[in-house]
Structure formats: structure tokens, C-alpha cells
Design a protein around this motif. Sequence first.
Motif, short mmCIF file in Angstrom:
data_model
loop_
_atom_site.label_atom_id
_atom_site.label_comp_id
_atom_site.label_asym_id
_atom_site.label_seq_id
_atom_site.Cartn_x
_atom_site.Cartn_y
_atom_site.Cartn_z
N ASP A 258 38.23 19.79 22.05
CA ASP A 258 37.91 20.41 20.76
C ASP A 258 36.60 19.87 20.20
O ASP A 258 36.48 19.54 19.01
CB ASP A 258 39.04 20.21 19.76
CG ASP A 258 40.24 21.10 20.06
OD1 ASP A 258 40.01 22.23 20.55
OD2 ASP A 258 41.37 20.67 19.81
N ASP A 259 35.60 19.75 21.06
CA ASP A 259 34.24 19.32 20.73
C ASP A 259 34.17 17.87 20.28
O ASP A 259 33.18 17.44 19.67
CB ASP A 259 33.62 20.22 19.65
CG ASP A 259 33.30 21.60 20.17
OD1 ASP A 259 33.23 21.76 21.40
OD2 ASP A 259 33.12 22.52 19.36
N ARG A 260 35.16 17.09 20.62
CA ARG A 260 35.07 15.67 20.30
C ARG A 260 34.12 14.96 21.28
O ARG A 260 33.46 13.99 20.91
CB ARG A 260 36.46 15.03 20.36
CG ARG A 260 36.48 13.60 19.86
CD ARG A 260 37.90 13.09 19.65
NE ARG A 260 37.88 11.76 19.08
CZ ARG A 260 38.97 11.08 18.72
NH1 ARG A 260 40.17 11.65 18.87
NH2 ARG A 260 38.87 9.87 18.21
N ARG B 59 33.73 29.98 24.24
CA ARG B 59 34.79 29.01 23.99
C ARG B 59 36.00 29.37 24.85
O ARG B 59 36.42 30.52 24.90
CB ARG B 59 35.18 28.97 22.51
CG ARG B 59 36.34 28.03 22.20
CD ARG B 59 36.46 27.72 20.74
NE ARG B 59 35.41 26.85 20.26
CZ ARG B 59 35.41 25.52 20.40
NH1 ARG B 59 36.41 24.92 21.03
NH2 ARG B 59 34.42 24.81 19.93
N ALA C 255 40.15 24.54 24.22
CA ALA C 255 39.59 23.32 23.62
C ALA C 255 38.20 23.02 24.12
O ALA C 255 37.63 21.97 23.79
CB ALA C 255 40.52 22.14 23.89
N THR C 256 37.63 23.91 24.94
CA THR C 256 36.31 23.68 25.53
C THR C 256 35.32 24.71 25.01
O THR C 256 35.63 25.90 24.95
CB THR C 256 36.38 23.76 27.07
OG1 THR C 256 37.32 22.80 27.54
CG2 THR C 256 35.02 23.51 27.68
N SER C 257 34.13 24.24 24.63
CA SER C 257 33.05 25.14 24.22
C SER C 257 31.87 24.95 25.16
O SER C 257 31.67 23.87 25.74
CB SER C 257 32.61 24.85 22.78
OG SER C 257 32.03 23.57 22.67
#
Length: 743
Positions: A440-442, A351, A354-356
Motif C-alpha cells: 500500500d505504497d509504504r 494499481r 496493494a501495489t502501484s
Amino acid sequence: MDITELVDVPVSPFDVSAHLDRGYRASNAVSASRFDAPVRDLPFAIQAFTESFIRDQSPRDIHDIARYSPGVTYRSNDFNEGNANLAIRGFAVSSVPGGTQILRDGALGPSIFDFTNIARVEVVKGPSSFLYGQVAPGGIVNIITKSPQPRFEASGEAGIGSYGQYRTKADVTGPASSTLRYRLAASYDQDIHYWEPYDAHSRNFSPALWWQPSDRVSVSLKYENFRKLETPLLLQKPGYGRQSGVVPTPADPNLSGVDVPGLPDTWNSMSDVDYRLSESESLNAWIDFKLDDHWHLRGTYAKQHYRTDMLFSGNFGMANNTTFLQGRRLRAQTYANRDETLSVDVVGQHRFGATSLRLLLGAQHVVRRFDNWAAQAPNDPALGSDPTASPLPLWDLRDPSTWNRHVTIPRSALTANPTDRRSDATDQSVYAGSTMGLLDDRLLLLAGLRLTRTRNMLDNRLTQQVDRIDARKTTPQLGVLYKIDPGLAAFASYAESFVPGATILNRLDGSTAAAEPSEGKGFDLGLKAVLLDGRVSGTLSYFDLRNRRIVNDLALTNSAGSVEIYNLQSGEQRSRGVELDLTLSPAPRWQVYLSYSYMDARIVEVTGNDAAVLAQDPATLDAAGQINYKTVNLLHGARLQMSAPHLANVWARHDFGPGRLEGAYVGGGLNIVRDQTLLPEGPQSSRQSYTLVNAMAGFSWRANGRPMSLELSGKNLGGATYRPSQSTRSRPREVLLTLRAAM
């Protein structure tokens, strides 16, 4: 387990977190995706059926569970393929001899099994060769077996049912030490005595071990042995076939797949010497390494062996489409499928604000062997070919006094139409993929690629001819999922599939050729929802799939009354439609699962030149040309075998709360099939529609602190008569009373 125990349970990213399931709602499906992600975050359609749902269905075979996934039907075209052969979205999962029918814990699975040792069933939709190699474009089913648990648990059950049926099962698990766990599940089943004659019993033995010598290493070992003996087997193949002429006429109709009228539901065509022995053996082993907080590695070894040995008589030819005289012959067959898999998978998770990012890297080496031997009794020359030359006395299907089930022909006399073939294949593949979560995984993106190289050596041991088929293919998979809000997401996916040729085609014109690889591709568009604190979850998807160069077997009776198998490699098949599945908790202590599918699955091209073939005048063609015209005329535009435009399923369970009925529960549901096609070349009159009504009622209590339950379940309570496959009839109305105890 309480919350402290849940937190302390070490979970590999390769394992399913089944202890987090909530009734019928699955927490994740990591075995099906190989990415440690919840079902709702995967940008393709998937249904995962939990152990609670499986237990409530009292399943006999995989179709009893998989049919609740929209677009799934039973697909067995014959009687030597085991009970694991399904069609997903109209496409047979296994389209080549000895091919992959099912997965077991993510590796190649057995052709026949029962549910003694099954904890989860996952149905992955669409072409998925990136994840699983050689699979059909409709999808694949993955069964997850039970694992050893950290606390001692023991359970047993005994059931008795209609028509002399009974079942027993035991399951024990627990810790042998602080680092070693064990599990042993076993069962015995006696099937119903409904058909005359028919008898079948089976047993299952499934031990497992899990060892964790350190917090970074764990080793799993699972074995399963399943055996089923039928004396005799059940085979109720219809007597009629295609028209004898080039095109159907009122006097010479096409009745392929049409049942012979007047036969009782209990009728079986077998004789006193017939039997079928099916054995399946599976060994799966894993070693997991936690390399650091971000990376995990798994090494896998899996070995599968399925073998069936049978001797059978029955309907192998009618004189024509108007007679009730059945020609009968005796045939023996052995069918063996062996495979070994070695694979290495590496999964990483990172992670960055805001990126995974999840990464999957892997390599796989698969060795397959398929053996097929068959022979039958030669025709009786004194009978000629009208009616069909039969080595056994003819049966008049209107007159039970002619149904002579005594056979004196020895197995050593089976010399006609012998088959003795072996296939040895080696598959090697490497694959890489990733899922990236943005905002954020949206927004979730998936991309994967597999490169497969395969070699197949085909040995005809009768002619001493050896052929080699090499193939190489790159199969991608792409997907995107966008969360409109926390409980609703839209997704789209595109993927390709690849199944190498595994046979030498025996063509209608007498020539032979190596089968070409079949290739599929398709896309899904849909919505995924998890609403009202998880009380509503489901998937709505539209799909469009294509499959090219599929091998189909055609059984034709020649002028001497002998059955010959021809192979036809279809130009293209297409399936498109809509699927919906929902898991609901509409009120406290209620659980509901429902699904619906509409699909149009057809052969859109038979030869690759159908228009030119059908433009010909059949009267001007030679014998081979007329056979080709007849086949194209029947199959062009035809629906795929066992496909149905409309499939719907619903199941609901209610557990009564505190009060006089505390401990009681009830459940019930419907399986609805509309306008199902038995055989692609069959007339419209052979299609079937039916509804199965199933229900259960039970009561659970504690005796000396130990859980107990008594349950009465019923299947096909409406007494529907239908054909689950081309060769068999439906099971009758059944009830089963089961006592369960645990400690």
C-alpha cells in the motif's frame, strides 16, 4: 478557488499542482521528477520553493531563492555567463562553455532572466542525468513559469528604492473562451546607482496561451523575452594573482583571489566606453494527450537563445603581488548560446491491489550551438612588461587622480589574442524508468536508465581547425523509500551523471587536445518527514559525490603582459556532507523555512598522477614541468570554487490576525556563509565569512473589493561586505517600497 472548482480543474500529470500549495509548503514537484508524485514520496532530496515564498523574497536573480536550498552557492566565474550560474554541493551546474545552467519548465533554460514570470523554483539534488541528460553531479535547478488561469485576474506593482532604484510589473490572465486561456506578464527595472560608474536597466515580456479543444487534449505555448543593458557594466576584479615562482614564499606570496586593500565599496574599474547588452529569448510549447485513464503523453518543443555583447576595460594585470599599479586593456566579446529541444514523454499509472506502478518512457533530441568571439587592444611596447604592458594609462589604485576612465581606442583596433570559435552539438537520448509502490505504497522503489549519444563539432574559425568529439553513455538512477510511519520515511538513492567534452584544451605545455567527457556519481541517504498535520516537513540527507575530468579555465599573464586562457581537466573532485531543510508552521499565521548544510568539496586529483608530480624536485624541471608542478601544488586537495563548509538560512513570516493589526505582516531572515573559498588556488586568507540580514513589513487591505498591499523590504540590512563571485562585490544595504494592486 473553492473545493468544487479544485475538483473540476483538469491537471495533466506533467504539470505542477501549484493551487494545492499551502504557503511555503509545496504540494508536489512533478516538473522536477517527471513522475506525478508528492515531494515526500520521491527517494532523493529536492526542495520546491512556492510562489508565496518567492514573492516574500523580492528576488533579483535565481541565487536569491536557490541559496535557501542547502548547499547552493553562486558560481559565476566570469561576467558573460548570465546570472543563472550556480554551484550545488560544490559542483558548478554548468562546467562546459554553453552548457546547461538551468531548466525552464523541465527543458533547457535561459542563462539570464528575472522573476517577472516565475511561479516555482525546484532544486533537485544529486546526479540526475537519467531525468535531464547532461547535468553536473551536484544537481539542477528547474524554474516553473506562470500559466494561464481559468478566472480573470489582474495585478500590478510599482516599487521605488534606495540609490534611485525602481521597478514596475503587470500580470493579466484569464479565459478568452471556454477552451482558451491567456496570460501576459511584463516588467521594467532600473537598478541602483551605487557604484561609480554603473547604470543598468532591464525589461521582460512574457505572454502565454493554453488551449483545451477537448477533455483529452491540451496545448500550451509560453514565450519570454528578457533584455538588460549596462552602461557600463560592473567589474571589480581583484588585482592580485599567484606567485611568480614555482612555490609561494614570504617575498613572493600566492595572493590569488586576494582583494586589493583600500578600494572603496563603490569602486568600479570600468571606463566611459564600456557596456554589456544581454538578451535572452525562450519559447516552450507542449501538447498533452490523455490516451486513457492510465496513460498520458506529452510532446515538447523548446527553443532558447542567450546572447551577450560587451566592451570592457579594467584590471587585467598587475605587475606583481606587491605593486598598486594596475595594467589596463580594452577587450570586446560576444557570447551566444542557442539550443532547441524536441522530446516525447509517456507516463502511465496503474494499481494492482496493494501495489502501484508509475512508468516513464521518453526520447529527446537536442541541438546546441555556442559561439564565442573576443579580441583586445594590443600591448603598448613602450611600457615593456614591468609593469604589465598596458594599452591604456596605468592606474595607481592608491591614487584616484590616476583613474582615467576616458578611452579613445576604437573597436576596430582590437587585434590581440583574438578568439573566434563555434561549437555545434547534437544530443540524442532515450530513457525509461518506473516507481513501484509496495505494501500500500509504504515501500517505494525507483529505477531509471538513460542512454545518451552526443556529437560535437568544434570550429576554430581563426585557424580553420575543425575537431569532432563523440561520446556515448548510459546513466542509471536507483532509489528506495520506506515509510516508517505515515509521517516519516527513510530513503536512499544512487545516480550517475554525464557531461560530454565541449572544448579543445589549450594546455600549459602548449599542446592541445579534445576534452574528455566528465562523469559523476554519488549517493544520498536520508529521512523525509511530514508531521503534525503538515505543520512540520523537511528532509535530512547525507551525500557523497564524485566528479571526474572537469575542465577548469586558468587566466595567466605571459611575459609580454598579455592574458592567455589555459584549460586544465581535473582528475577528480569529491563532495560529501549533510543537508537539512525544514518548513514549519509553529503557530497560527506563522511560516518558517530554514536550512543548513555542511560540505567538504575538494579537488582530490588534478592530473591523475599528482603524487608523482609532487614527488619531483621543481628545481630540476623544465619550464613546462615547473608550470605543471606549480598548478598541482596549488590545486591538489584545494576546495572547490565558491564552496563553503557551512551554509545556513532562515526566513520567517507572521501574518497578524483579527484586531487592530489585521492585514499587517512582517518577515525576516538570515543568510549565513562561513569560510567560503573564492578560488581553489587562493590562500586561506582569501576565504570569506558573512551574514546577510533581510526583512520586510507590509499591510494588505481591500479597496472597493480589490486586494491592495504596501510593503517595505530591506536586504543586507547589516551592511555586510562580501564577494558574491570572483569578479564582483556585494550589493549595499537596500530598501524597496512596493505598492501592489489586484482585481
